[in-house]
Write an enzyme that holds these catalytic residues in place. Structure first.
Site, PDB file in Angstrom:
ATOM      1  N   GLY A   1      48.420 -13.220  94.668  1.00  0.00           N
ATOM      2  CA  GLY A   1      48.116 -11.810  94.923  1.00  0.00           C
ATOM      3  C   GLY A   1      48.579 -10.963  93.744  1.00  0.00           C
ATOM      4  O   GLY A   1      47.831 -10.142  93.196  1.00  0.00           O
ATOM      5  N   HIS A   2      49.846 -11.176  93.337  1.00  0.00           N
ATOM      6  CA  HIS A   2      50.367 -10.453  92.167  1.00  0.00           C
ATOM      7  C   HIS A   2      49.541 -10.807  90.924  1.00  0.00           C
ATOM      8  O   HIS A   2      49.199  -9.944  90.122  1.00  0.00           O
ATOM      9  CB  HIS A   2      51.818 -10.860  91.884  1.00  0.00           C
TER      10      HIS A   2
ATOM     11  N   LYS B   1      45.669  -3.628  97.788  1.00  0.00           N
ATOM     12  CA  LYS B   1      45.222  -2.978  99.017  1.00  0.00           C
ATOM     13  C   LYS B   1      45.907  -3.566 100.240  1.00  0.00           C
ATOM     14  O   LYS B   1      45.777  -3.050 101.335  1.00  0.00           O
ATOM     15  CB  LYS B   1      43.699  -3.116  99.163  1.00  0.00           C
TER      16      LYS B   1
ATOM     17  N   SER C   1      51.731 -13.275 100.640  1.00  0.00           N
ATOM     18  CA  SER C   1      52.891 -12.385 100.668  1.00  0.00           C
ATOM     19  C   SER C   1      54.113 -13.206 100.294  1.00  0.00           C
ATOM     20  O   SER C   1      54.210 -14.378 100.661  1.00  0.00           O
ATOM     21  CB  SER C   1      53.066 -11.817 102.079  1.00  0.00           C
ATOM     22  N   SER C   2      55.043 -12.572  99.602  1.00  0.00           N
ATOM     23  CA  SER C   2      56.294 -13.278  99.262  1.00  0.00           C
ATOM     24  C   SER C   2      57.019 -13.686 100.531  1.00  0.00           C
ATOM     25  O   SER C   2      57.807 -14.629 100.538  1.00  0.00           O
ATOM     26  CB  SER C   2      57.195 -12.371  98.422  1.00  0.00           C
ATOM     27  N   ARG C   3      56.765 -12.960 101.634  1.00  0.00           N
ATOM     28  CA  ARG C   3      57.473 -13.263 102.885  1.00  0.00           C
ATOM     29  C   ARG C   3      56.874 -14.455 103.637  1.00  0.00           C
ATOM     30  O   ARG C   3      57.498 -14.952 104.575  1.00  0.00           O
ATOM     31  CB  ARG C   3      57.486 -12.032 103.793  1.00  0.00           C
TER      32      ARG C   3
HETATM   33  P1  AMP Z   1      55.523  -6.688  96.038  1.00  0.00           P
HETATM   34  O1  AMP Z   1      56.069  -7.668  95.052  1.00  0.00           O
HETATM   35  O2  AMP Z   1      55.433  -7.209  97.421  1.00  0.00           O
HETATM   36  O3  AMP Z   1      56.217  -5.340  95.945  1.00  0.00           O
HETATM   37  O4  AMP Z   1      54.012  -6.422  95.611  1.00  0.00           O
HETATM   38  C1  AMP Z   1      53.689  -5.959  94.337  1.00  0.00           C
HETATM   39  C2  AMP Z   1      52.239  -5.565  94.322  1.00  0.00           C
HETATM   40  O5  AMP Z   1      51.423  -6.698  94.627  1.00  0.00           O
HETATM   41  C3  AMP Z   1      51.884  -4.475  95.354  1.00  0.00           C
HETATM   42  O6  AMP Z   1      50.981  -3.549  94.758  1.00  0.00           O
HETATM   43  C4  AMP Z   1      51.228  -5.277  96.454  1.00  0.00           C
HETATM   44  O7  AMP Z   1      50.311  -4.522  97.226  1.00  0.00           O
HETATM   45  C5  AMP Z   1      50.508  -6.345  95.654  1.00  0.00           C
HETATM   46  N1  AMP Z   1      50.210  -7.507  96.497  1.00  0.00           N
HETATM   47  C6  AMP Z   1      51.076  -8.227  97.244  1.00  0.00           C
HETATM   48  N2  AMP Z   1      50.428  -9.189  97.927  1.00  0.00           N
HETATM   49  C7  AMP Z   1      49.114  -9.076  97.620  1.00  0.00           C
HETATM   50  C8  AMP Z   1      47.928  -9.765  98.012  1.00  0.00           C
HETATM   51  N3  AMP Z   1      47.958 -10.779  98.863  1.00  0.00           N
HETATM   52  N4  AMP Z   1      46.741  -9.368  97.479  1.00  0.00           N
HETATM   53  C9  AMP Z   1      46.690  -8.332  96.615  1.00  0.00           C
HETATM   54  N5  AMP Z   1      47.783  -7.633  96.197  1.00  0.00           N
HETATM   55  C10 AMP Z   1      48.975  -7.986  96.701  1.00  0.00           C
END
Ligand code: AMP
Length: 280
Positions: free
Chosen positions: A33-34, A145, A182-184
């Site tokens: 995702g990232h 998104k 998701s990281s989770r």
């Molecule tokens: P985080 O590390 O969770 O703060 O996420 C960093 C960025 O990656 C944020 O803009 C999230 O919305 C995006 N992000 C996280 N998971 C996904 C995903 N599965 N698809 C697209 N973007 C993601």
């Protein structure tokens, strides 16, 4: 890729460039995702900056700050394999001064959905994003998104404060079975991982009925609930349909492009997801 931990060094390095800068803020534990956000920036911008900062200010006291996955070595290896120019890994003190008093808040959006479920969360998000944007001064900001409300709130901040930054909202990246990355997700047991897949299929079912012409909010949300794996309906935090433009809750009939947003616990892990309900 140059790794920079000092904010003044990063600012100075980037200020002298006239090339376009794309920026992707993250909390690390990087997944596809990232990477999709990063790859889009690499395509669209001349310089790509990624930050990794697990921001304590956006975690409530009862949340998972201590156990939030951190894997700097892995993240650096992943980013090295892409054409990322700068990786910013600040310490807490690089971002926050001891005595800061100014908060950025949103009248309405902080109180609903994620804001209601996670008091203080968006204060922390805007606190860190505002600082990171000032340090990096990007032309383009890439956000997922998947965190639809966060995307909206950051877009609002950028507009309200006349920041000269273009926000690019990027599609949700999913695993083969549909679960949003998701990281989770790594907290899920094998059994929970199986149950979590139903979040996507249930969203898909609501979306299907929407495409077939169903416009009643109650019907579409019920279809989501009814199609979750048995038992998961008990751990729903919210199932809500909002107008995509202002995040105003739709209570009755959908008359504008909307989002079906959901949050629920699978075991102890809180997951969010959403699907766009586009009228045309
Ligand atoms: P985080 O590390 O969770 O703060 O996420 C960093 C960025 O990656 C944020 O803009 C999230 O919305 C995006 N992000 C996280 N998971 C996904 C995903 N599965 N698809 C697209 N973007 C993601």
């Amino acid at each position: 890729m140059k790794i920079i931990r000092n904010s003044i060094e990063l600012s100075k390095t980037l200020l002298v460039t006239s090339r376009s800068i794309g920026f992707i803020p993250t909390m690390g534990a990087l997944h596809k995702g990232h990477l999709s956000l990063i790859e889009t920036s690499i395509k669209e911008c001349q310089i790509t900056v990624v930050s990794i900062f697990v921001n304590p200010k956006q975690f409530s006291p009862n949340e998972d700050l201590d156990k939030y996955p951190r894997n700097e070595k892995n993240d650096i290896a992943l980013l090295n394999s892409l054409a990322v120019d700068f990786l910013f890994i600040p310490s807490f003190d690089e971002i926050y001064s001891d005595d800061y008093t100014i908060k950025i808040q949103s009248e309405s959006l902080f109180k609903v959905l994620e804001g209601n479920a996670r008091p203080g969360h968006f204060d922390g998000v805007l606190a860190v994003v505002c600082r990171l944007l000032n340090i990096v001064q990007p032309n383009y900001l890439y956000l997922g998104k998947k965190d639809a409300q966060q995307l909206k709130i950051i877009q609002n901040m950028i507009e309200d404060f006349s920041l000269k930054i273009i926000v690019q909202g990027c599609q949700i990246i999913r695993d083969n079975d549909g679960l949003a990355l998701s990281s989770r997700n790594r907290y899920l047991s094998i059994k929970e991982r199986g149950l979590a897949t139903s979040i996507y299929s249930a969203l898909g079912m609501s979306h299907k009925y929407f495409l077939l012409g169903e416009r009643k909010v109650g019907k579409l949300t019920n279809i989501f609930v009814d199609n979750l794996a048995p038992g998961l309906e008990k751990s729903i935090d919210y199932v809500s349909i909002v107008n995509v433009n202002d995040f105003e809750q739709c209570d009755d009939i959908i008359v504008d492009n909307s989002l079906l947003l959901v949050a629920l616990f699978v075991g102890d892990t809180r997951l969010i997801d959403n699907v766009e309900l586009k009228l045309k």
